[in-house]
Design a protein around this motif. Sequence first.
Motif, mmCIF file in Angstrom:
data_model
loop_
_atom_site.group_PDB
_atom_site.id
_atom_site.type_symbol
_atom_site.label_atom_id
_atom_site.label_comp_id
_atom_site.label_asym_id
_atom_site.label_seq_id
_atom_site.Cartn_x
_atom_site.Cartn_y
_atom_site.Cartn_z
ATOM 1 N N LEU A 98 5.336 -11.168 11.024
ATOM 2 C CA LEU A 98 5.212 -9.879 10.336
ATOM 3 C C LEU A 98 6.538 -9.327 9.821
ATOM 4 O O LEU A 98 6.547 -8.413 9.003
ATOM 5 N N THR A 99 7.651 -9.868 10.303
ATOM 6 C CA THR A 99 8.948 -9.402 9.786
ATOM 7 C C THR A 99 9.549 -10.378 8.776
ATOM 8 O O THR A 99 10.722 -10.279 8.425
ATOM 9 N N ARG A 104 2.722 -9.047 3.428
ATOM 10 C CA ARG A 104 1.917 -9.237 4.641
ATOM 11 C C ARG A 104 0.546 -9.851 4.344
ATOM 12 O O ARG A 104 0.116 -10.752 5.073
ATOM 13 N N PRO A 253 1.281 -1.581 8.684
ATOM 14 C CA PRO A 253 1.975 -0.654 9.584
ATOM 15 C C PRO A 253 1.809 0.813 9.204
ATOM 16 O O PRO A 253 2.026 1.688 10.019
ATOM 17 N N LYS A 254 1.419 1.085 7.962
ATOM 18 C CA LYS A 254 1.281 2.484 7.541
ATOM 19 C C LYS A 254 -0.076 3.062 7.930
ATOM 20 O O LYS A 254 -0.210 4.226 8.197
ATOM 21 N N GLN A 259 -0.389 0.903 13.972
ATOM 22 C CA GLN A 259 0.322 2.172 13.997
ATOM 23 C C GLN A 259 -0.017 2.982 15.235
ATOM 24 O O GLN A 259 0.764 3.787 15.698
ATOM 25 N N PRO A 263 4.357 3.759 21.985
ATOM 26 C CA PRO A 263 5.695 3.208 21.890
ATOM 27 C C PRO A 263 6.013 2.355 23.106
ATOM 28 O O PRO A 263 5.592 2.680 24.209
ATOM 29 N N SER A 264 6.786 1.275 22.852
ATOM 30 C CA SER A 264 7.224 0.467 23.987
ATOM 31 C C SER A 264 8.411 1.143 24.631
ATOM 32 O O SER A 264 9.199 1.798 23.978
ATOM 33 N N TYR B 12 10.141 10.211 13.571
ATOM 34 C CA TYR B 12 8.928 9.445 13.838
ATOM 35 C C TYR B 12 8.248 10.021 15.065
ATOM 36 O O TYR B 12 8.907 10.355 16.045
ATOM 37 N N THR B 45 11.598 1.980 19.037
ATOM 38 C CA THR B 45 10.914 2.586 17.879
ATOM 39 C C THR B 45 11.825 2.529 16.657
ATOM 40 O O THR B 45 11.387 2.187 15.554
ATOM 41 N N ASN B 48 11.803 -0.974 15.438
ATOM 42 C CA ASN B 48 10.534 -1.299 14.783
ATOM 43 C C ASN B 48 10.457 -0.688 13.389
ATOM 44 O O ASN B 48 9.846 -1.263 12.485
ATOM 45 N N CYS B 51 12.772 -2.827 11.105
ATOM 46 C CA CYS B 51 12.215 -4.119 10.675
ATOM 47 C C CYS B 51 10.771 -3.973 10.191
ATOM 48 O O CYS B 51 10.069 -4.978 10.053
ATOM 49 N N GLN B 52 10.352 -2.749 9.925
ATOM 50 C CA GLN B 52 9.087 -2.457 9.247
ATOM 51 C C GLN B 52 7.832 -2.845 10.021
ATOM 52 O O GLN B 52 6.782 -3.065 9.429
ATOM 53 N N LEU B 53 7.949 -2.945 11.333
ATOM 54 C CA LEU B 53 6.728 -3.089 12.122
ATOM 55 C C LEU B 53 6.040 -1.732 12.222
ATOM 56 O O LEU B 53 4.851 -1.641 12.507
ATOM 57 N N LEU B 54 6.810 -0.689 12.019
ATOM 58 C CA LEU B 54 6.285 0.668 11.881
ATOM 59 C C LEU B 54 6.819 1.219 10.568
ATOM 60 O O LEU B 54 7.859 0.764 10.088
ATOM 61 N N GLN B 55 6.104 2.175 10.010
ATOM 62 C CA GLN B 55 6.610 2.792 8.781
ATOM 63 C C GLN B 55 6.439 4.298 8.831
ATOM 64 O O GLN B 55 5.514 4.809 9.459
#
Lengths: 265, 245
Positions: A98-99, A104, A253-254, A259, A263-264, B12, B45, B48, B51-55
């Motif tokens: 995904l990166t 995508r 991701p949007k 989404q 959060p981790s 965010y 976060t 992420n 690297c665009q895993l989140l936007q």
Amino acid sequence: MKYWVAFKGIVIREMWRFWHQKARLVSALVRPLLWLVVFAAGFRAALGIAIIPPYDTYITYDVYIMPGLAGIILLFNGMQSSLSMVYDREMGSMKILLTSPLPRPFLLVSKLVAGAIISLLQAYAFFLIAWLLGIEVPLMGYVYAAPALLITALMLGALGLLLSSFIKQLENFAGVMNFVVFPMFFLSSALYPLWKLKESNEWLYWVSAYNPFTHGVELIRFALYESWNPTATWVTLVTTVVFCGVAIWGYDPKRGMQQKKKPSK
Amino acid sequence: MSLALNVDSLRYRYQQKWVLDNVNLQLEQGQFYALLGPNGAGKSTLFNLLCQLLQTRDGAIDVAGHSTLKAPRKALAALGIVFQQSTLDLDLTVQQNLEYHASLHGMSSKASKAAIERELARFELIDRKKDSVRSLNGGHRRRVEIARALLHDPAILLLDEASVGLDMPTRDSINQHIRGLCESRGITVLSSTHLVDEVLPEDHLILLHQGKILLDKPCQQALDDEQVGGVKSLYRNLTTSGEAA
């Protein structure tokens, strides 16, 4: 050029993984072979299949269920791909995909096609064993079956992709077997012709008639006997596009489910 | 000096909680940046989002001059990423893992082969390339991940707590190696950690706490300004909660 390189890389990686997990091929073949050798042998005497398209004569039960069993290989492999994507996401290796600096949708469709190619190989391994067991179809049927298998594998892979975008944890995957795989398989024309089902329960008949897996199986069945089933083709293609579209949305991701993850820490 | 990474007014939130609040960062080319913060500070976060895993549209991120919203793929191409959790495929060999990554960056077979040889040699892993990743120890796996992140010659290397779970000598060796990359390759490194002893006085220190940047300056300068002898004391002085890092 870089799209081709990436697509090739994704397919080769799936091949490597498949090669390293040889038990996957064995288990993929054991399931339908049990149906073919044991189940079909038991039901051969009990069930005679009348002349229905695409067959032009009476057929035995094992001949009837062979396309359906090829379908179940594709169905289970689609779910296996889905399971593998959930696992990859939990383990983190999905992030590498995904990166990547490529769109995508392209990456997800490439992964889908890679999984479909693996399914195709498994289905042909099954046809080979079925042939050795004396269940034959016209020679050109094996050739015509390739696109039918590929389209069906793409549809079931897209379903797997869709499920993987909404299933957050590996533990939740067991429900897929109970709520998706078994109903899809049993409520289809894989094991019995739908007209037989209609005789016993009209409601079940209609559910089965609208099941996309039924259309995938019929597409394969007709192709194996050198015929084309346009309805099955269109239903399978449209279902593939819809499943794929929703899955891509799920991985966005949007907007999608990704989404909504916490959060981790 | 040109900016390798520019983060402007980034915010965010997860549901109602802001996990990043007005984050601003300007990272220069060829520098090492240590991003220090406790667990839950918002480091992952932030990574992420980078690297665009989140936007998000709350704020802007430019990677090597490319906006993550307007030119997302160019921005991704300029990043090398090592995630906190291992992302290697255990069933594949070291070489297969690297080849897969190279293909995802559109590298030709010839370029990929040369880059793999170069990076494996740099990390002293050349004799392990045919080994399954499963057979490698934690330190070697981390080296493979860093080598992989460098294959496509990124302008910025992001390391998200890359030394977690490693023993002290391995951590030191990897950290030393990474700092060397800034000088030898002119690469910008942003390395997140929650361990104060990983931050050296010569590093540029960014302190993230409860989603806010509390400090963004050379570590030695911060130590002098606060008149403290070590990063641990500096951290305690700057965080209101007094939570130990």
